[in-house]
Design a protein around this motif. Structure first.
Motif, PDB file in Angstrom:
ATOM      1  N   LEU A  25       0.618  -1.218   0.094  1.00  0.00           N
ATOM      2  CA  LEU A  25      -0.086   0.120   0.459  1.00  0.00           C
ATOM      3  C   LEU A  25       1.060   1.207   0.058  1.00  0.00           C
ATOM      4  N   VAL A  26       1.107   2.205  -0.754  1.00  0.00           N
ATOM      5  CA  VAL A  26       1.183   3.494  -1.119  1.00  0.00           C
ATOM      6  C   VAL A  26       0.375   4.451  -0.486  1.00  0.00           C
ATOM      7  N   VAL A  27       0.641   5.793  -0.140  1.00  0.00           N
ATOM      8  CA  VAL A  27       0.087   6.255   0.689  1.00  0.00           C
ATOM      9  C   VAL A  27       0.569   8.060   0.819  1.00  0.00           C
ATOM     10  N   THR A  28      -0.257   8.692   0.614  1.00  0.00           N
ATOM     11  CA  THR A  28       0.347  10.324   0.548  1.00  0.00           C
ATOM     12  C   THR A  28      -0.389  10.810   1.034  1.00  0.00           C
ATOM     13  N   THR A  29       0.800  11.540   2.275  1.00  0.00           N
ATOM     14  CA  THR A  29       0.010  12.821   3.536  1.00  0.00           C
ATOM     15  C   THR A  29      -0.087  13.796   2.756  1.00  0.00           C
ATOM     16  N   ASP A  30       1.017  14.172   1.827  1.00  0.00           N
ATOM     17  CA  ASP A  30       1.311  15.523   1.176  1.00  0.00           C
ATOM     18  C   ASP A  30      -0.041  16.468   0.666  1.00  0.00           C
ATOM     19  N   PRO A  31       0.036  17.464   0.876  1.00  0.00           N
ATOM     20  CA  PRO A  31      -1.616  18.138   1.044  1.00  0.00           C
ATOM     21  C   PRO A  31      -1.322  18.538  -0.445  1.00  0.00           C
ATOM     22  N   ALA A  32      -0.053  18.458  -1.434  1.00  0.00           N
ATOM     23  CA  ALA A  32       0.041  19.095  -2.781  1.00  0.00           C
ATOM     24  C   ALA A  32      -0.051  17.621  -3.079  1.00  0.00           C
ATOM     25  N   ALA A  33      -0.708  16.837  -3.217  1.00  0.00           N
ATOM     26  CA  ALA A  33      -0.364  14.835  -3.560  1.00  0.00           C
ATOM     27  C   ALA A  33      -0.593  14.622  -4.991  1.00  0.00           C
ATOM     28  N   HIS A  34       0.155  13.983  -5.106  1.00  0.00           N
ATOM     29  CA  HIS A  34       0.383  13.373  -7.363  1.00  0.00           C
ATOM     30  C   HIS A  34       0.901  12.563  -7.729  1.00  0.00           C
ATOM     31  N   THR A  39      -6.585   2.172  -2.986  1.00  0.00           N
ATOM     32  CA  THR A  39      -7.444   1.027  -4.176  1.00  0.00           C
ATOM     33  C   THR A  39      -7.204   0.378  -5.367  1.00  0.00           C
ATOM     34  N   SER A  40      -7.191  -0.547  -5.585  1.00  0.00           N
ATOM     35  CA  SER A  40      -5.895  -0.843  -6.615  1.00  0.00           C
ATOM     36  C   SER A  40      -5.709  -0.181  -7.514  1.00  0.00           C
ATOM     37  N   VAL A  41      -4.071   0.306  -8.108  1.00  0.00           N
ATOM     38  CA  VAL A  41      -3.883   1.279  -9.381  1.00  0.00           C
ATOM     39  C   VAL A  41      -3.768  -0.503 -10.051  1.00  0.00           C
ATOM     40  N   SER A  42      -4.381  -1.708 -10.547  1.00  0.00           N
ATOM     41  CA  SER A  42      -4.376  -2.112 -12.288  1.00  0.00           C
ATOM     42  C   SER A  42      -2.889  -2.789 -12.252  1.00  0.00           C
ATOM     43  N   GLN A  43      -2.363  -3.549 -10.897  1.00  0.00           N
ATOM     44  CA  GLN A  43      -1.520  -4.229 -10.673  1.00  0.00           C
ATOM     45  C   GLN A  43      -1.217  -4.848  -9.324  1.00  0.00           C
ATOM     46  N   SER A  44      -1.133  -6.346  -9.760  1.00  0.00           N
ATOM     47  CA  SER A  44      -1.026  -7.287  -8.632  1.00  0.00           C
ATOM     48  C   SER A  44      -0.555  -6.473  -7.362  1.00  0.00           C
ATOM     49  N   ASN A  45      -1.705  -6.430  -6.628  1.00  0.00           N
ATOM     50  CA  ASN A  45      -0.547  -6.676  -4.741  1.00  0.00           C
ATOM     51  C   ASN A  45      -0.146  -5.133  -4.383  1.00  0.00           C
ATOM     52  N   LEU A  46      -1.171  -4.063  -5.410  1.00  0.00           N
ATOM     53  CA  LEU A  46      -0.655  -2.731  -5.184  1.00  0.00           C
ATOM     54  C   LEU A  46      -2.410  -2.043  -4.967  1.00  0.00           C
ATOM     55  N   ASP A  47      -1.865  -0.935  -3.688  1.00  0.00           N
ATOM     56  CA  ASP A  47      -3.089  -0.257  -3.221  1.00  0.00           C
ATOM     57  C   ASP A  47      -2.744   1.022  -3.141  1.00  0.00           C
TER      58      ASP A  47
END
Length: 641
Positions: free
Chosen positions: A374-383, A397-405
């Motif tokens: 899982l990758v999470v952004t805490t940056d108010p200006a998220a990219h 949510t999934s980003v179209s790769q197995s094992n990656l949300d």
């Protein structure tokens, strides 16, 4: 753009006898501080009494001017009419506490004073204290102009919202989490004046600084829109650091210059600002009065920039470090991969250093290696959405790769969730008590009022951050954090809020008890077997020193050691065969060596690319190049078998 009908100098020069204000903001790492310093220097050279103020928690004015500045107003050497200050949030908070308590000492007994002191231990006091300093400088008749070098964009928006938020809080009267409202009536008038001044185009100029890159320009668009909703119009734009045409002699750098010029053309045709200026990349860093004067004369006087493409650096090119010898991919890979429990990876650093790209790249390669990630952004200006090319919502949510949300903390949704959680807890507290209907109504009304306080937003963000330590099913959680100063603030919050709640304060008494949970989060972050902290930087003096200072603060304040450093945007050896890029490579190698000496940790080396990686295929290829994880791509089959 309805641009350049007004010159930049006409916009920033004072037009009245009242003090006027110029704000510079933008994505971190775009040269915002350089342009702020150059503007202040240009104004001072034109006989305007000028004050330069930075509200960035990780300031670098001292580095640019080559002298200590700090939390006190300091005259800048060799420049008449110019002074500067770097607002220190810790010092500002203590000054605010003492200023609030002192008038009450003769009026309140010991128990009452203790209550006020407990209120002023609220972590959000730091935020309002920094803003209090900011407001003080908006009433500075001793200066013709005050130039503000503000924090990176997302947090600048928050700073600009504060006058309205706190004003509404003080209108309620009674007790607030920043002290008794009755003690701050004089502040209320100041905050009202601050709102009026910020919205007054005759006294306030708001300028954005950006690089000639799509991500930087997209952020300016979003931020300008957010400011417009606050009644603050941006009037001025500086595009900084474009490649000079004369040095782009091969397809690689010609392609990068073409992309930059296309981005500048987009700004010229699409942005509705009064004036725009551009400034080229130099063969060395911009520091010292001569280069600051050059920046000012180009932006405000319309002069041609002095770019001496063959200018020598102070680095012996032949004696500079061996870059390949600095890389340590195996050690970095060990820091990235989990053992038995979930591993938490934190990528932080000065804004604009490629932090989000490195975090997304690492997450993509770890998922490809078979780890539930899982990758999470805490940056108010998220990219993350721009990088993955897919929607990234508040929940994983999934980003179209197995094992990656992927997920991004949406401040409004986090606050809504926090309010619901706290109110549900209050209802439960009174559900089993007979004859308590009136008490319950009073308690709920009181809590609902407290939840309108601006500091509830900070607590809500913390709650959401902490919740990712409870997510089941992930081998790895990767945090793409806000720019450096605010990352430190976020990581201090569990300790701060735990101490505040341990006092039994009524302000937080309605919240579910989280003390043990925060203890666990703090211990997890401090445990190198469970968490790895990486600073992303690029090899120049200012970002290197900012990362080094922040790493020292992280260790001192939170007890967290830096696991490795990511050195990004390294110039490729096979392109740019001229004196301009030779000088910049020599400079990079010098700072790579200093980075290694200062941090004494493994290093991940990431090259400058023709284009930033976008989409999963490009992220995987980039990950093979920089992460040391390429040998793990078959791990999924091993784990399944």
């Amino acid at each position: 753009m309805t641009s350049n009908q007004t010159t930049a100098s006409e916009i920033v020069e004072p037009h009245s006898d009242d003090t006027e204000f110029v704000f510079f903001s933008g994505k971190g790492g775009v040269g915002k501080s350089t342009v702020s310093c150059a503007t202040a220097t240009w104004l001072a050279d034109n006989d305007y009494e000028t004050l330069l103020v930075t509200t960035d928690p990780a300031p670098n004015l001292s580095d640019i001017f080559g002298q200590e500045i700090g939390h006190e107003v300091t005259e800048i050497r060799d420049i008449d009419n110019l002074s500067a200050i770097e607002i220190d949030p810790d010092t500002a908070a203590e000054e605010y506490r003492q200023e609030t308590i002192e008038p009450m000492r003769q009026l309140l007994d010991d128990d009452q004073l203790k209550t006020v002191e407990e209120q002023l231990n609220s972590p959000c006091v730091e935020e309002i204290a920094a803003f209090d300093n900011f407001v003080d400088f908006m009433d500075s008749p001793a200066y013709d102009v005050v130039v503000f070098d503000t924090a990176p964009t997302g947090h600048t928006i928050r700073l600009m919202e504060l006058p309205s938020d706190w004003n509404a809080e003080l209108d309620k009267g009674g007790s607030t989490c920043i002290g008794p409202a009755s003690s701050m009536e004089d502040k209320k008038a100041q905050y009202e004046q601050a709102i009026n001044t910020l919205q007054n185009e005759d006294r306030t100029t708001f300028a954005f600084v950006g690089k000639p890159e799509e991500s930087s320009i997209n952020e300016i668009e979003r931020s300008a829109s957010d400011l417009g909703e606050l009644g603050i119009e941006s009037q001025f734009l500086v595009i900084n650091g474009y490649l000079p045409e004369s040095v782009c002699e091969d397809p690689f750098f010609q392609g990068k210059r073409n992309d930059e010029q296309a981005a500048i053309e987009r700004v010229q045709t699409e942005f509705d600002v009064d004036a725009m200026a551009t400034y080229p990349l130099q063969p060395g860093e911009i520091a010292g009065l001569d280069l600051l004067s050059d920046v000012g004369s180009v932006i405000y006087d319309g002069d041609e920039s002095t770019v001496d493409v063959g200018a020598a650096t102070d680095v012996d090119i032949e004696q500079s470090v061996d870059v390949d010898a600095l890389a340590n991919p195996e050690s970095v890979a060990e820091q990235l991969t989990p053992t038995d429990d979930t591993r938490y990876l934190f990528f932080t650093g000065k804004g604009g250093v490629g932090k989000s790209t490195v975090a997304a790249t690492s997450a993509t390669k770890l998922a490809e290696a078979g780890y539930e990630t899982l990758v999470v952004t805490t940056d108010p200006a998220a990219h993350l959405e721009d990088i993955f090319g897919e929607t990234v919502g508040h929940e994983p949510t999934s980003v179209s790769q197995s094992n990656l949300d992927a997920a991004r903390i949406d401040q409004e949704k986090a606050l809504e969730e926090y309010r619901e959680q706290v109110l549900d807890h209050v209802h439960e507290m009174y559900a089993d008590k007979e004859g308590s209907e009136l008490d319950a109504k009073a308690a709920i009304a009181n809590v609902e009022e407290e939840l309108e306080s601006p500091c509830a937003e900070e607590m809500a963000a913390l709650e959401k951050f902490v919740s990712y330590f409870e997510k089941d099913g992930y081998d790895i959680v990767v945090f793409d954090t806000a720019p450096t100063g605010h990352t430190l603030r976020l990581l201090e919050l569990p300790s701060d809020w735990k101490g505040f709640m341990d006092l039994g304060s009524l302000t937080k008494g309605a919240a579910p008890t989280k003390s043990d949970q925060y203890d666990e989060v703090i211990e997890t972050m401090q445990d190198p077997a469970q968490s790895s902290f990486a600073f992303v930087t690029y090899p120049e003096f200012t970002p290197m020193m900012e990362a080094y200072r922040a790493a020292a603060d992280l260790q001192e304040q939170v007890g967290i050691e830096t696991a490795f450093v990511v050195a990004n945007y390294l110039l490729p050896e096979k392109y740019g065969d001229n004196a301009f890029f030779a000088n910049r490579r020599a400079q990079q190698k010098k700072y790579l060596g200093e980075t290694k000496d200062r941090f004494e940790t493994p290093m991940m080396l990431a090259p400058l690319r023709q284009d930033e990686p976008v989409g999963l295929d490009e992220l995987r290829a980039f990950g093979d190049e920089i992460t040391g994880l390429a040998e793990l791509t078959n791990k999924q089959e091993v784990r399944v078998s």
